[in-house]
Design a protein around this motif. Sequence first.
Motif, PDB file in Angstrom:
ATOM      1  N   GLY A 187      -6.705  23.934 -41.362  1.00 15.86           N
ATOM      2  CA  GLY A 187      -6.918  22.904 -40.361  1.00 15.86           C
ATOM      3  C   GLY A 187      -6.063  23.058 -39.112  1.00 15.86           C
ATOM      4  O   GLY A 187      -6.166  22.236 -38.193  1.00 15.86           O
ATOM      5  N   VAL A 188      -5.242  24.093 -39.048  1.00 14.44           N
ATOM      6  CA  VAL A 188      -4.342  24.306 -37.907  1.00 14.44           C
ATOM      7  C   VAL A 188      -4.805  25.527 -37.128  1.00 14.44           C
ATOM      8  O   VAL A 188      -5.018  26.601 -37.709  1.00 14.44           O
ATOM      9  CB  VAL A 188      -2.883  24.503 -38.371  1.00 14.44           C
ATOM     10  N   THR A 189      -4.954  25.384 -35.828  1.00 16.40           N
ATOM     11  CA  THR A 189      -5.322  26.502 -34.965  1.00 16.40           C
ATOM     12  C   THR A 189      -4.101  26.984 -34.205  1.00 16.40           C
ATOM     13  O   THR A 189      -3.381  26.190 -33.599  1.00 16.40           O
ATOM     14  CB  THR A 189      -6.424  26.093 -33.972  1.00 16.40           C
ATOM     15  N   VAL A 190      -3.877  28.299 -34.250  1.00 10.78           N
ATOM     16  CA  VAL A 190      -2.768  28.927 -33.537  1.00 10.78           C
ATOM     17  C   VAL A 190      -3.349  29.798 -32.432  1.00 10.78           C
ATOM     18  O   VAL A 190      -4.128  30.724 -32.704  1.00 10.78           O
ATOM     19  CB  VAL A 190      -1.900  29.787 -34.481  1.00 10.78           C
ATOM     20  N   LEU A 212     -10.967  33.207 -37.420  1.00  7.29           N
ATOM     21  CA  LEU A 212     -10.875  32.901 -35.993  1.00  7.29           C
ATOM     22  C   LEU A 212     -11.455  31.521 -35.691  1.00  7.29           C
ATOM     23  O   LEU A 212     -12.334  31.030 -36.402  1.00  7.29           O
ATOM     24  CB  LEU A 212     -11.623  33.957 -35.175  1.00  7.29           C
ATOM     25  N   SER A 213     -10.948  30.909 -34.639  1.00  8.98           N
ATOM     26  CA  SER A 213     -11.517  29.654 -34.162  1.00  8.98           C
ATOM     27  C   SER A 213     -12.932  29.913 -33.651  1.00  8.98           C
ATOM     28  O   SER A 213     -13.363  31.058 -33.503  1.00  8.98           O
ATOM     29  CB  SER A 213     -10.640  29.071 -33.044  1.00  8.98           C
ATOM     30  N   ASP A 214     -13.660  28.836 -33.369  1.00  7.40           N
ATOM     31  CA  ASP A 214     -15.022  28.988 -32.877  1.00  7.40           C
ATOM     32  C   ASP A 214     -15.017  29.833 -31.604  1.00  7.40           C
ATOM     33  O   ASP A 214     -14.126  29.721 -30.756  1.00  7.40           O
ATOM     34  CB  ASP A 214     -15.621  27.614 -32.590  1.00  7.40           C
ATOM     35  N   ALA A 215     -16.035  30.672 -31.452  1.00  7.72           N
ATOM     36  CA  ALA A 215     -16.091  31.590 -30.316  1.00  7.72           C
ATOM     37  C   ALA A 215     -16.086  30.861 -28.974  1.00  7.72           C
ATOM     38  O   ALA A 215     -15.690  31.447 -27.951  1.00  7.72           O
ATOM     39  CB  ALA A 215     -17.319  32.493 -30.422  1.00  7.72           C
ATOM     40  N   SER A 216     -16.470  29.605 -28.957  1.00  8.05           N
ATOM     41  CA  SER A 216     -16.461  28.833 -27.709  1.00  8.05           C
ATOM     42  C   SER A 216     -15.050  28.573 -27.203  1.00  8.05           C
ATOM     43  O   SER A 216     -14.864  28.172 -26.045  1.00  8.05           O
ATOM     44  CB  SER A 216     -17.195  27.499 -27.910  1.00  8.05           C
ATOM     45  N   THR A 217     -14.054  28.794 -28.064  1.00 11.44           N
ATOM     46  CA  THR A 217     -12.662  28.560 -27.662  1.00 11.44           C
ATOM     47  C   THR A 217     -11.968  29.840 -27.199  1.00 11.44           C
ATOM     48  O   THR A 217     -10.815  29.793 -26.779  1.00 11.44           O
ATOM     49  CB  THR A 217     -11.856  27.948 -28.818  1.00 11.44           C
ATOM     50  N   TRP A 218     -12.623  30.975 -27.281  1.00 11.44           N
ATOM     51  CA  TRP A 218     -12.017  32.241 -26.879  1.00 11.44           C
ATOM     52  C   TRP A 218     -12.122  32.426 -25.365  1.00 11.44           C
ATOM     53  O   TRP A 218     -13.041  31.913 -24.726  1.00 11.44           O
ATOM     54  CB  TRP A 218     -12.714  33.429 -27.532  1.00 11.44           C
ATOM     55  N   HIS A 219     -11.198  33.197 -24.803  1.00 13.81           N
ATOM     56  CA  HIS A 219     -11.337  33.561 -23.392  1.00 13.81           C
ATOM     57  C   HIS A 219     -10.460  34.759 -23.071  1.00 13.81           C
ATOM     58  O   HIS A 219      -9.391  34.938 -23.658  1.00 13.81           O
ATOM     59  CB  HIS A 219     -10.977  32.406 -22.459  1.00 13.81           C
ATOM     60  N   ASP A 220     -10.945  35.562 -22.142  1.00 12.42           N
ATOM     61  CA  ASP A 220     -10.203  36.707 -21.629  1.00 12.42           C
ATOM     62  C   ASP A 220      -9.857  36.418 -20.171  1.00 12.42           C
ATOM     63  O   ASP A 220     -10.699  36.543 -19.285  1.00 12.42           O
ATOM     64  CB  ASP A 220     -11.059  37.976 -21.744  1.00 12.42           C
ATOM     65  N   PHE A 221      -8.617  35.992 -19.933  1.00  9.13           N
ATOM     66  CA  PHE A 221      -8.190  35.661 -18.580  1.00  9.13           C
ATOM     67  C   PHE A 221      -7.897  36.909 -17.759  1.00  9.13           C
ATOM     68  O   PHE A 221      -7.820  36.832 -16.537  1.00  9.13           O
ATOM     69  CB  PHE A 221      -6.953  34.758 -18.631  1.00  9.13           C
ATOM     70  N   TYR A 222      -7.743  38.023 -18.413  1.00  7.57           N
ATOM     71  CA  TYR A 222      -7.479  39.284 -17.714  1.00  7.57           C
ATOM     72  C   TYR A 222      -8.764  39.870 -17.148  1.00  7.57           C
ATOM     73  O   TYR A 222      -8.806  40.314 -16.010  1.00  7.57           O
ATOM     74  CB  TYR A 222      -6.818  40.282 -18.673  1.00  7.57           C
ATOM     75  N   ALA A 223      -9.816  39.847 -17.951  1.00  7.46           N
ATOM     76  CA  ALA A 223     -11.091  40.429 -17.527  1.00  7.46           C
ATOM     77  C   ALA A 223     -12.068  39.395 -16.986  1.00  7.46           C
ATOM     78  O   ALA A 223     -13.080  39.744 -16.389  1.00  7.46           O
ATOM     79  CB  ALA A 223     -11.737  41.182 -18.686  1.00  7.46           C
ATOM     80  N   GLY A 224     -11.786  38.109 -17.235  1.00 11.64           N
ATOM     81  CA  GLY A 224     -12.643  37.059 -16.704  1.00 11.64           C
ATOM     82  C   GLY A 224     -13.918  36.838 -17.482  1.00 11.64           C
ATOM     83  O   GLY A 224     -14.958  36.509 -16.896  1.00 11.64           O
ATOM     84  N   ASP A 225     -13.881  37.000 -18.811  1.00 11.09           N
ATOM     85  CA  ASP A 225     -15.052  36.724 -19.635  1.00 11.09           C
ATOM     86  C   ASP A 225     -14.602  36.023 -20.918  1.00 11.09           C
ATOM     87  O   ASP A 225     -13.459  35.612 -21.041  1.00 11.09           O
ATOM     88  CB  ASP A 225     -15.843  38.008 -19.936  1.00 11.09           C
ATOM     89  N   ASP A 226     -15.504  35.867 -21.848  1.00  8.82           N
ATOM     90  CA  ASP A 226     -15.200  35.150 -23.094  1.00  8.82           C
ATOM     91  C   ASP A 226     -15.045  36.089 -24.280  1.00  8.82           C
ATOM     92  O   ASP A 226     -15.232  35.682 -25.430  1.00  8.82           O
ATOM     93  CB  ASP A 226     -16.302  34.123 -23.378  1.00  8.82           C
ATOM     94  N   VAL A 273      -4.445  24.283 -25.341  1.00 11.04           N
ATOM     95  CA  VAL A 273      -4.274  22.872 -25.698  1.00 11.04           C
ATOM     96  C   VAL A 273      -5.605  22.141 -25.614  1.00 11.04           C
ATOM     97  O   VAL A 273      -5.971  21.378 -26.523  1.00 11.04           O
ATOM     98  CB  VAL A 273      -3.229  22.214 -24.778  1.00 11.04           C
ATOM     99  N   GLU A 274      -6.332  22.361 -24.541  1.00 14.50           N
ATOM    100  CA  GLU A 274      -7.615  21.667 -24.348  1.00 14.50           C
ATOM    101  C   GLU A 274      -8.637  22.036 -25.410  1.00 14.50           C
ATOM    102  O   GLU A 274      -9.514  21.237 -25.748  1.00 14.50           O
ATOM    103  CB  GLU A 274      -8.150  21.982 -22.951  1.00 14.50           C
ATOM    104  N   LYS A 275      -8.520  23.240 -25.987  1.00 17.03           N
ATOM    105  CA  LYS A 275      -9.462  23.694 -27.009  1.00 17.03           C
ATOM    106  C   LYS A 275      -8.979  23.428 -28.433  1.00 17.03           C
ATOM    107  O   LYS A 275      -9.631  23.843 -29.390  1.00 17.03           O
ATOM    108  CB  LYS A 275      -9.757  25.186 -26.838  1.00 17.03           C
ATOM    109  N   GLY A 276      -7.847  22.741 -28.567  1.00 15.63           N
ATOM    110  CA  GLY A 276      -7.471  22.272 -29.897  1.00 15.63           C
ATOM    111  C   GLY A 276      -6.371  23.014 -30.616  1.00 15.63           C
ATOM    112  O   GLY A 276      -6.105  22.729 -31.791  1.00 15.63           O
ATOM    113  N   ALA A 277      -5.685  23.956 -29.959  1.00 18.14           N
ATOM    114  CA  ALA A 277      -4.580  24.642 -30.624  1.00 18.14           C
ATOM    115  C   ALA A 277      -3.426  23.680 -30.867  1.00 18.14           C
ATOM    116  O   ALA A 277      -3.113  22.844 -30.021  1.00 18.14           O
ATOM    117  CB  ALA A 277      -4.105  25.824 -29.785  1.00 18.14           C
ATOM    118  N   LYS A 278      -2.774  23.816 -32.025  1.00 20.63           N
ATOM    119  CA  LYS A 278      -1.594  23.018 -32.348  1.00 20.63           C
ATOM    120  C   LYS A 278      -0.308  23.827 -32.228  1.00 20.63           C
ATOM    121  O   LYS A 278       0.781  23.274 -32.155  1.00 20.63           O
ATOM    122  CB  LYS A 278      -1.721  22.447 -33.767  1.00 20.63           C
ATOM    123  N   VAL A 279      -0.460  25.153 -32.239  1.00 23.59           N
ATOM    124  CA  VAL A 279       0.667  26.062 -32.057  1.00 23.59           C
ATOM    125  C   VAL A 279       0.229  27.137 -31.070  1.00 23.59           C
ATOM    126  O   VAL A 279      -0.915  27.594 -31.116  1.00 23.59           O
ATOM    127  CB  VAL A 279       1.101  26.723 -33.386  1.00 23.59           C
TER     128      VAL A 279
END
Length: 434
Positions: free
Chosen positions: A168-171, A189-203, A260-266
Motif C-alpha cells: 500500500g506504500v508507493t516509493v 510498479l505503480s500505475d503507468a499513469s504515474t510514470w514520467h520522464d522529465f529528461y526526455a519529456g515523455d511518459d 506527491v501529486e501522484k500518491g508517493a509516500k516516500v
Amino acid sequence: MTHRLPAAFALLTLSLLSACSTANVPAQTAQAPVRYESVVSVPLQAGDTRESLAHAVGGEVLAWNAGGCATGDVNDCTALIGFNPKLGSASVISALGGRKAKVEANKNVFRGGDKITAVANGGAAIWAVGGAAIWAVGQYNPISQNNALWQQVKLEQAQQMATHLGEGVTVAVIDSGIDLQHPAFQGALSDASTWHDFYAGDDVPQEEGVAGEGAYGHGTNVAGIILQVAPKAKIMPLRVLGADGSGDVASVAQAIRWAVEKGAKVINLSLGSTENSPAVQIAIDWATAQDVLVVAAAGNENKDHITYPAANATHGVAAPNLLSVGSVDPQDLKSSFSNYSAALEIVGPGEHVYAPAPDGRMASWSGTSMAAPMTAGGLALALGETLKVPVRSLTGAMAQTADDIYGGEANAAYTGLLGKGRLNLAAFLGQTIR
C-alpha cells in the motif's frame, strides 16, 4: 569497463524476458523539453499570468504551483521559469518587479555519481524464474550476495515485524529511470499513469545507455534495493538523469511535486548537487509539509560536507521529513568514498549492493545512492503498518535508533560526522509500529 553477455546466453535472455515481461509500457511520443541554462523561482502575486511572467523573464514557465496562494503556503504559490540569461540576476529580479525571486543555474546541476562494481551474467535467468519477489523467512532468495548486508541492518527481523512488507506504500525513485521490462519489477510498479520522464519529456522513464558506462543501471539498482527491503511496496519511476548521470534543477523540482501529486509516500533522491538549489528545496519543503518522507544521498567525494538537498536535513530541525544518508562498509567503517559532516543523520551499507540491472541482469553498485534506498525501503515498511508515532517522527526515529559505530578506533576520526550511526531496521520498527 563494459560487460557483455555471451551471444548464446543473450538470446536466451531475450526469450526469457519476452516471456516474463508484462508491463504495459506507454509509447514514447513527446519531444524532449528545452533544457534552459537558468531557472528562476518566482513567488506568485495577484494578477500574475503565465504569459506575463514568461515575458518578463524572456523564458518559459516550466511549473505553475498556485494551490497554496489562497492559504498563504509560500512553497505552493510559486512559478518556475526557465530562461537562457541575457541579463544578470539583478536585472531578472528587477524585471519581476523586485519580488524575492531566486535565480540559479539549471543544466546538469544534479548528479547520481555512484559506481557499478560487478555485473552477474546469470542474473537474467535468476530474475526470469519466479518473478519479482521470492521470499522465505525474510530473505530475498535470488540475491544471496546481499545476505551479509541485510544481517547488518537487521532486515530479516524487520520483515518479521512489518508483516505487510510495505504493501500500500508507493516509493518514488527520482533517478536515471529504470528497466521497465525487467522481470524483477513486474507487478511491483505503480500505475503507468504515474510514470514520467522529465529528461526526455515523455511518459516512459526507461533507462538509456550502455552497460558499464555512466549512470546506466543506477535507477534500476536503486529501485531494486527498495523492493528487497519492502517487497510489497510499489515503485513510481521518474527519470531526471541522463545516461551520463547528470540532470537539471527543473527536472528534479518538477519530479518531486509530481511524485506527491501522484500518491508517493516516500521519495528517494539518490542524487545530489554541490549547490543548494532554491527550486528543489522549495519543492522538498512543500512535499515534506504533506507528510511525504524524502531520503537524500550524501555524496561520494570523501569530503567533509554533504551534497544538497541532503545537507538541508539538519537533524530534523528545518525539515523533519527529510533524511540524509551516508555509507559504511560491511564492518561499519566509513566508506572511502562517502561524504561526512556534522549535518549527516545516518549511514547504511553502500558497498557492492546487488540488485536488478538493465537487460534482465543483476549487478552491484557502490555509493551513498545504495545506502539511501535501504532507508527509503525501511520507511515504506513502517508506513505499511499501524504507526504508534506521527509520520513526521519517522525519519528522526530512524536516525535515533541507528547502531553506534563510534566505539572503535577505525571511525575515531569521524566521530559525530556519520550521523547517529548505522541503520538498524528492527530497532527503528520497534519504536515506530504497533
